[in-house]
Design a protein around this motif. Structure first.
Motif, PDB file in Angstrom:
ATOM      1  N   GLY A 269      44.902  33.866 109.267  1.00 20.81           N
ATOM      2  CA  GLY A 269      44.223  34.996 109.901  1.00 20.81           C
ATOM      3  C   GLY A 269      43.275  34.560 110.997  1.00 20.81           C
ATOM      4  N   TYR A 270      42.524  33.471 110.756  1.00 20.82           N
ATOM      5  CA  TYR A 270      41.600  32.999 111.782  1.00 20.82           C
ATOM      6  C   TYR A 270      42.344  32.452 112.993  1.00 20.82           C
ATOM      7  CZ  TYR A 270      38.398  29.927 114.212  1.00 20.82           C
ATOM      8  OH  TYR A 270      37.674  29.288 115.183  1.00 20.82           O
ATOM      9  N   ALA A 271      43.450  31.739 112.754  1.00 27.96           N
ATOM     10  CA  ALA A 271      44.206  31.185 113.886  1.00 27.96           C
ATOM     11  C   ALA A 271      44.722  32.296 114.792  1.00 27.96           C
ATOM     12  CB  ALA A 271      45.366  30.340 113.363  1.00 27.96           C
TER      13      ALA A 271
ATOM     14  N   LEU B  35      35.332  34.941 101.864  1.00 32.86           N
ATOM     15  CA  LEU B  35      34.249  33.995 101.555  1.00 32.86           C
ATOM     16  C   LEU B  35      34.570  32.610 102.101  1.00 32.86           C
ATOM     17  CD1 LEU B  35      33.397  35.036  97.879  1.00 32.86           C
ATOM     18  CD2 LEU B  35      32.142  35.582  99.971  1.00 32.86           C
ATOM     19  N   ILE B  36      35.821  32.209 102.018  1.00 35.82           N
ATOM     20  CA  ILE B  36      36.217  30.908 102.583  1.00 35.82           C
ATOM     21  C   ILE B  36      35.980  30.895 104.092  1.00 35.82           C
ATOM     22  CG2 ILE B  36      38.192  29.405 103.026  1.00 35.82           C
ATOM     23  CD1 ILE B  36      39.293  30.236 100.302  1.00 35.82           C
ATOM     24  N   GLN B  37      36.334  31.962 104.767  1.00 36.14           N
ATOM     25  CA  GLN B  37      36.120  32.030 106.216  1.00 36.14           C
ATOM     26  C   GLN B  37      34.637  32.012 106.570  1.00 36.14           C
ATOM     27  OE1 GLN B  37      38.341  35.623 106.973  1.00 36.14           O
ATOM     28  NE2 GLN B  37      40.136  34.494 107.710  1.00 36.14           N
ATOM     29  N   VAL B  38      33.810  32.703 105.803  1.00 37.30           N
ATOM     30  CA  VAL B  38      32.375  32.713 106.081  1.00 37.30           C
ATOM     31  C   VAL B  38      31.782  31.321 105.897  1.00 37.30           C
ATOM     32  CG1 VAL B  38      30.156  33.595 105.283  1.00 37.30           C
ATOM     33  CG2 VAL B  38      32.081  35.145 105.528  1.00 37.30           C
TER      34      VAL B  38
ATOM     35  N   ALA C 225      32.639  36.558 111.419  1.00 36.95           N
ATOM     36  CA  ALA C 225      32.907  37.989 111.537  1.00 36.95           C
ATOM     37  C   ALA C 225      34.184  38.372 110.798  1.00 36.95           C
ATOM     38  CB  ALA C 225      33.008  38.373 113.014  1.00 36.95           C
ATOM     39  N   LEU C 226      35.231  37.585 110.959  1.00 30.49           N
ATOM     40  CA  LEU C 226      36.479  37.881 110.264  1.00 30.49           C
ATOM     41  C   LEU C 226      36.309  37.731 108.758  1.00 30.49           C
ATOM     42  CD1 LEU C 226      39.422  38.656 110.761  1.00 30.49           C
ATOM     43  CD2 LEU C 226      39.981  36.217 110.824  1.00 30.49           C
TER      44      LEU C 226
END
Length: 813
Positions: free
Chosen positions: A347-349, A186-189, A374-375
């Motif tokens: 994870g995003y990096a 949820l933070i990534q979205v 997407a991630l």
């Protein structure tokens, strides 16, 4: 009348021109800064083309899937997907141990996120699934929140109550991992929707490589209990790695020898096979699935040799089929929000760095914000199916790219392999020893262990990056993964601030025959422009280095502005005091003379110059002392040497002051202050360069203006600089502190008759200067220039210089 009408028409024309100019400026400003309502209308305006672009942007599969060619891409994607799917099986089960979860949840993690990324991802070659670093981060959370005092699975084999406790602990760990994964997703979205995809850029390459190297150390320590067959205590928080390592070392005498033998054999086989695989990778169309072969062989050997009877820990029951989705425990969110944010960023990096690497190699574009969404969706949806955090794996992505994978369809093919294993083949791996999975994890960390060579490379290339690498590695080892990441990023940002606080300041010189101006200290053949100092900073000038900027400017120009201005103002104040005393003395002298005139006019006495001169010679000779004016008028030579002449004209009754020196008056008291002198000779009195003329009953004081005194006239400093050009081409923003600094520079250098010009400003910087009220009558926009060369030409033309001695300008205009 005609002239009046003409003047009115001219005024009207000027007024119309002024109004037109104001309207034009207003329209230009509105174009640059539209109202909030207009901006909202622009963003909310929707058309068919815009809607289609938005939908395709949110679902990239709608763009590439209709154009998918089965003949061109079908077979390569299937072969690549099968190869990656075979790798998913051992890595998924092995990395589940890093997350302190049962191995089957590693298979779930290799299945659902890959299917979600198929719809929303923009990279064609990365393989979404389990990854070492994220598995370790999830494991640190699950072990930290798992209930204490529960016995290990090794003791549960002969005790049903202990087995129930272990099952309860594992289920709680699954809930913790799922909640952490959903929150991280949820933070990534959210970050992706607010266009915050650049957040990954704050993790520089030294930080990421040092962080993954330290995470590899955490992974090795976490797998030692499986390699040696011991049961150390679980620790969490700072220094948990040290405590765990000490505890494992204390338990080494209790090492389970059959488990150690299985671990050693598996590691030797894996290392030899991987080295052969790497040596002949150019001759092999597809890499040999060494890990899968090892797992199958170990499972068969364990099953037929009944290693579990020798107390060798095995995987245990693997449920057949898929588990239904469930809502994670929301009460855990508050306890894991910090860890979830760290997992989301790391994870995003990793994902965006791998995605951009393959996109640059194969010539397509990866949308950083869409990748973040997407991630995040892969993690959020996977968390509902009891998956733990995912990101691309370097090893699997390289295999997918090297085996001919063309699109995201390869990820679907690999997910099918995992799905078949979960549905039908899962129970076959129940006799797989955990020591084999631990050996697979450690052998796969060889690439991360090679990153320790970065210290040698950074020592030769960049000492600051080496310091960042060391601090990241040490903080991650000692403070655990989440706190270590925060400390590493904070230290990396501090190094950036330190570098901007200590930039390189340089004086630029002209390259003959060109319009180039470069640092005179680092370039040869560069000539200084006479009378002009061109100053540049290698970093943006802002509040943290504004004071250093001024100090460097004074040092490079050779002028101590503070001392020079202080000296000038002190001399101005001293001269004003002298002027004030001179006026006061002049007023007293005029008052006393008027009193003397009034006293003499009452007596109506006429004195002769010749008679008084004779009296002086007889009585006093050369004595010229005189009592103060205004006392009793007596022309005895010994008391007063002042001579007055009564004009012959009866209509004029004013006295004319001819000559005198007053040595006994009260005005002499002021001659001892500040070294001032007072001499009255003829019709003038000189006081520090000030002239006092007493004519009749009037007094005139003619002194130099105190409003602006040239420092050069004071004679203490000399300099040959008439202009300073500030090159702000490296500045990308301006704050209020910098605006105040530039305003002070213009004012202070103007005090010593040096003009200041600015060159190379970006358009945004000029707007910020204008909004900050920088421009005034003394500093107009006429002193802004697009290039340094334009500013130099203007300075030369304004000063009337075309050449200077033997210096050849060779300036291109």
């Amino acid at each position: 009348m005609a002239k009046r009408q003409a003047g009115v028409s001219v005024q009207r024309e000027l007024l119309d021109e002024q109004r037109l100019e104001d309207v034009t400026q207003r329209l230009e400003y509105n174009d640059r800064h539209p109202p909030l309502t207009e901006r909202l209308k622009h963003h909310l305006r929707c058309s068919v083309v815009g809607l289609k672009r938005k939908v395709v942007g949110c679902l990239p599969v709608l763009y590439w899937l209709p154009r998918y060619s089965i003949w061109d891409y079908g077979m390569p994607d299937i072969v690549s997907g099968i190869s990656v799917g075979i790798m998913h099986l051992p890595q998924g089960m092995a990395y589940a141990l890093l997350a302190s979860l049962p191995p089957v949840y590693g298979l779930y993690t290799s299945l659902y996120p890959a299917l979600v990324y198929f719809f929303f991802g923009t990279s064609r070659h990365i393989s979404i699934g389990t990854f070492t670093v994220l598995s370790i981060m999830v494991g640190s959370v699950t072990e930290g929140l798992a209930p204490d005092g529960l016995r290990d699975l090794a003791t549960a084999s002969n005790d049903s109550a202990a087995g129930y406790e272990v099952m309860a602990r594992d289920m709680y760990k699954v809930q913790v991992a799922a909640a952490t994964t959903v929150l991280a997703g949820l933070i990534q979205v959210v970050l992706g929707l607010v266009q915050f995809g650049f957040v990954g850029t704050y993790l520089s390459e030294p930080v990421v490589r040092a962080y993954t190297s330290a995470a590899a150390a955490h992974a090795v320590v976490a797998q030692l209990k499986y390699l040696f067959g011991v049961s150390p205590n679980r620790f969490s928080g700072p220094l948990a790695l040290i405590y765990t390592l000490v505890d494992v070392c204390s338990l080494l005498p209790e090492t389970h020898l059959p488990t150690l033998l299985v671990s050693a054999v598996a590691m030797v086989i894996l290392i030899i096979a991987k080295e052969l695989n790497a040596a002949y990778r150019h001759k092999l169309p597809v890499p040999v699935p060494v890990e899968l072969i090892t797992i199958v062989a170990a499972t068969l050997i364990s099953s037929y040799a009944e290693l579990s009877s020798y107390k060798v820990t095995v995987v245990g029951e693997i449920p057949c089929g898929l588990s239904p989705p469930s809502v994670p425990n929301l009460s855990i969110f508050g306890e894991v929000i910090g860890d979830a944010f760290a997992i989301a960023i790391v994870g995003y990096a990793i994902a965006i760095s791998l995605g951009k690497t393959f996109a640059l190699k194969h010539g397509y574009k990866v949308d950083s914000n869409q990748e973040l969404v997407a991630l995040g969706l892969s993690n959020a949806v996977g968390g509902f199916f009891q998956c733990f955090a995912v990101c691309p794996s370097m090893s699997r992505s390289l295999v997918q790219e090297s085996t001919g994978g063309k699109t995201q369809m390869a990820g679907v093919s690999s997910a099918v392999i995992v799905l078949v294993t979960v549905l039908k083949l899962g129970p076959l791996f129940q006799e797989l020893p955990k020591a084999v999975l631990a050996a697979i994890v450690i052998v796969n960390l060889k690439g991360m262990f090679k990153q320790y060579y970065d210290m040698v490379t950074l020592w030769r290339s960049n000492k600051i990056d080496l310091l960042v690498w060391m601090v990241t590695w040490v903080s991650t080892l000692l403070l655990n993964l989440d706190m270590g990441l925060g400390a590493s990023v904070a230290f990396a940002l501090l190094t950036v601030i330190f570098r901007t606080q200590r930039p390189r300041y340089s004086v630029l010189g002209h390259v003959p025959g060109t319009e180039l101006y470069v640092d005179m200290e680092t370039h040869r053949g560069v000539r200084e422009v006479p009378g002009i100092t061109i100053f540049r900073s290698s970093a943006t000038v802002y509040f943290a280095n504004a004071e250093l900027y001024l100090e460097a400017l004074e040092e490079k120009s050779g002028l101590d502005i503070g001392k020079m201005i202080t000296y000038k103002r002190r001399q101005e104040a001293k001269q004003k005091r002298r002027e004030k005393r001179a006026r006061r003395r002049a007023r007293r002298q005029a008052k006393k003379r008027q009193q003397a005139i009034r006293a003499a006019s009452q007596r109506r006495e006429v004195f002769s110059v010749e008679e008084e001169a004779a009296c002086w010679k007889e009585g006093q000779g050369k004595a010229e002392t005189a009592p103060p004016l205004g006392e009793e008028l007596c022309l005895r030579p010994r008391e007063n040497s002042t001579v007055f002449v009564m004009p012959d004209s009866p209509n004029q009754c004013s006295w004319v002051y001819l000559k005198g020196i007053d040595q006994h008056s009260d005005t002499q008291e002021s001659t001892m202050q500040d070294g001032d002198t007072a001499t009255l000779d003829g019709d003038t009195a000189t006081l520090d360069g000030d002239t006092i003329t007493l004519d009749g009953d009037t007094t005139t004081l003619d002194s130099c203006s105190m409003e602006r005194v040239s420092l050069g006239s004071l004679g203490k400093w000399t300099w040959d600089i008439h202009s300073i050009i500030l090159d702000l081409s490296t500045t990308n923003f301006i704050d209020t502190v910098t605006i105040k600094l530039l305003r002070n520079i213009v004012h202070d250098f103007g005090e010593i008759d040096i003009d200041v010009y600015i060159a190379g400003c970006q358009a945004t910087v000029v707007e910020e200067l204008e909004q900050g009220g920088f421009f005034s009558d003394s500093m107009t926009k006429g002193r802004l220039f697009a290039t340094v060369h334009d500013a130099v030409l203007y300075c030369q033309n304004s000063r009337g210089y075309t050449s200077h001695g033997s210096y050849d300008y060779t300036l291109v205009s």
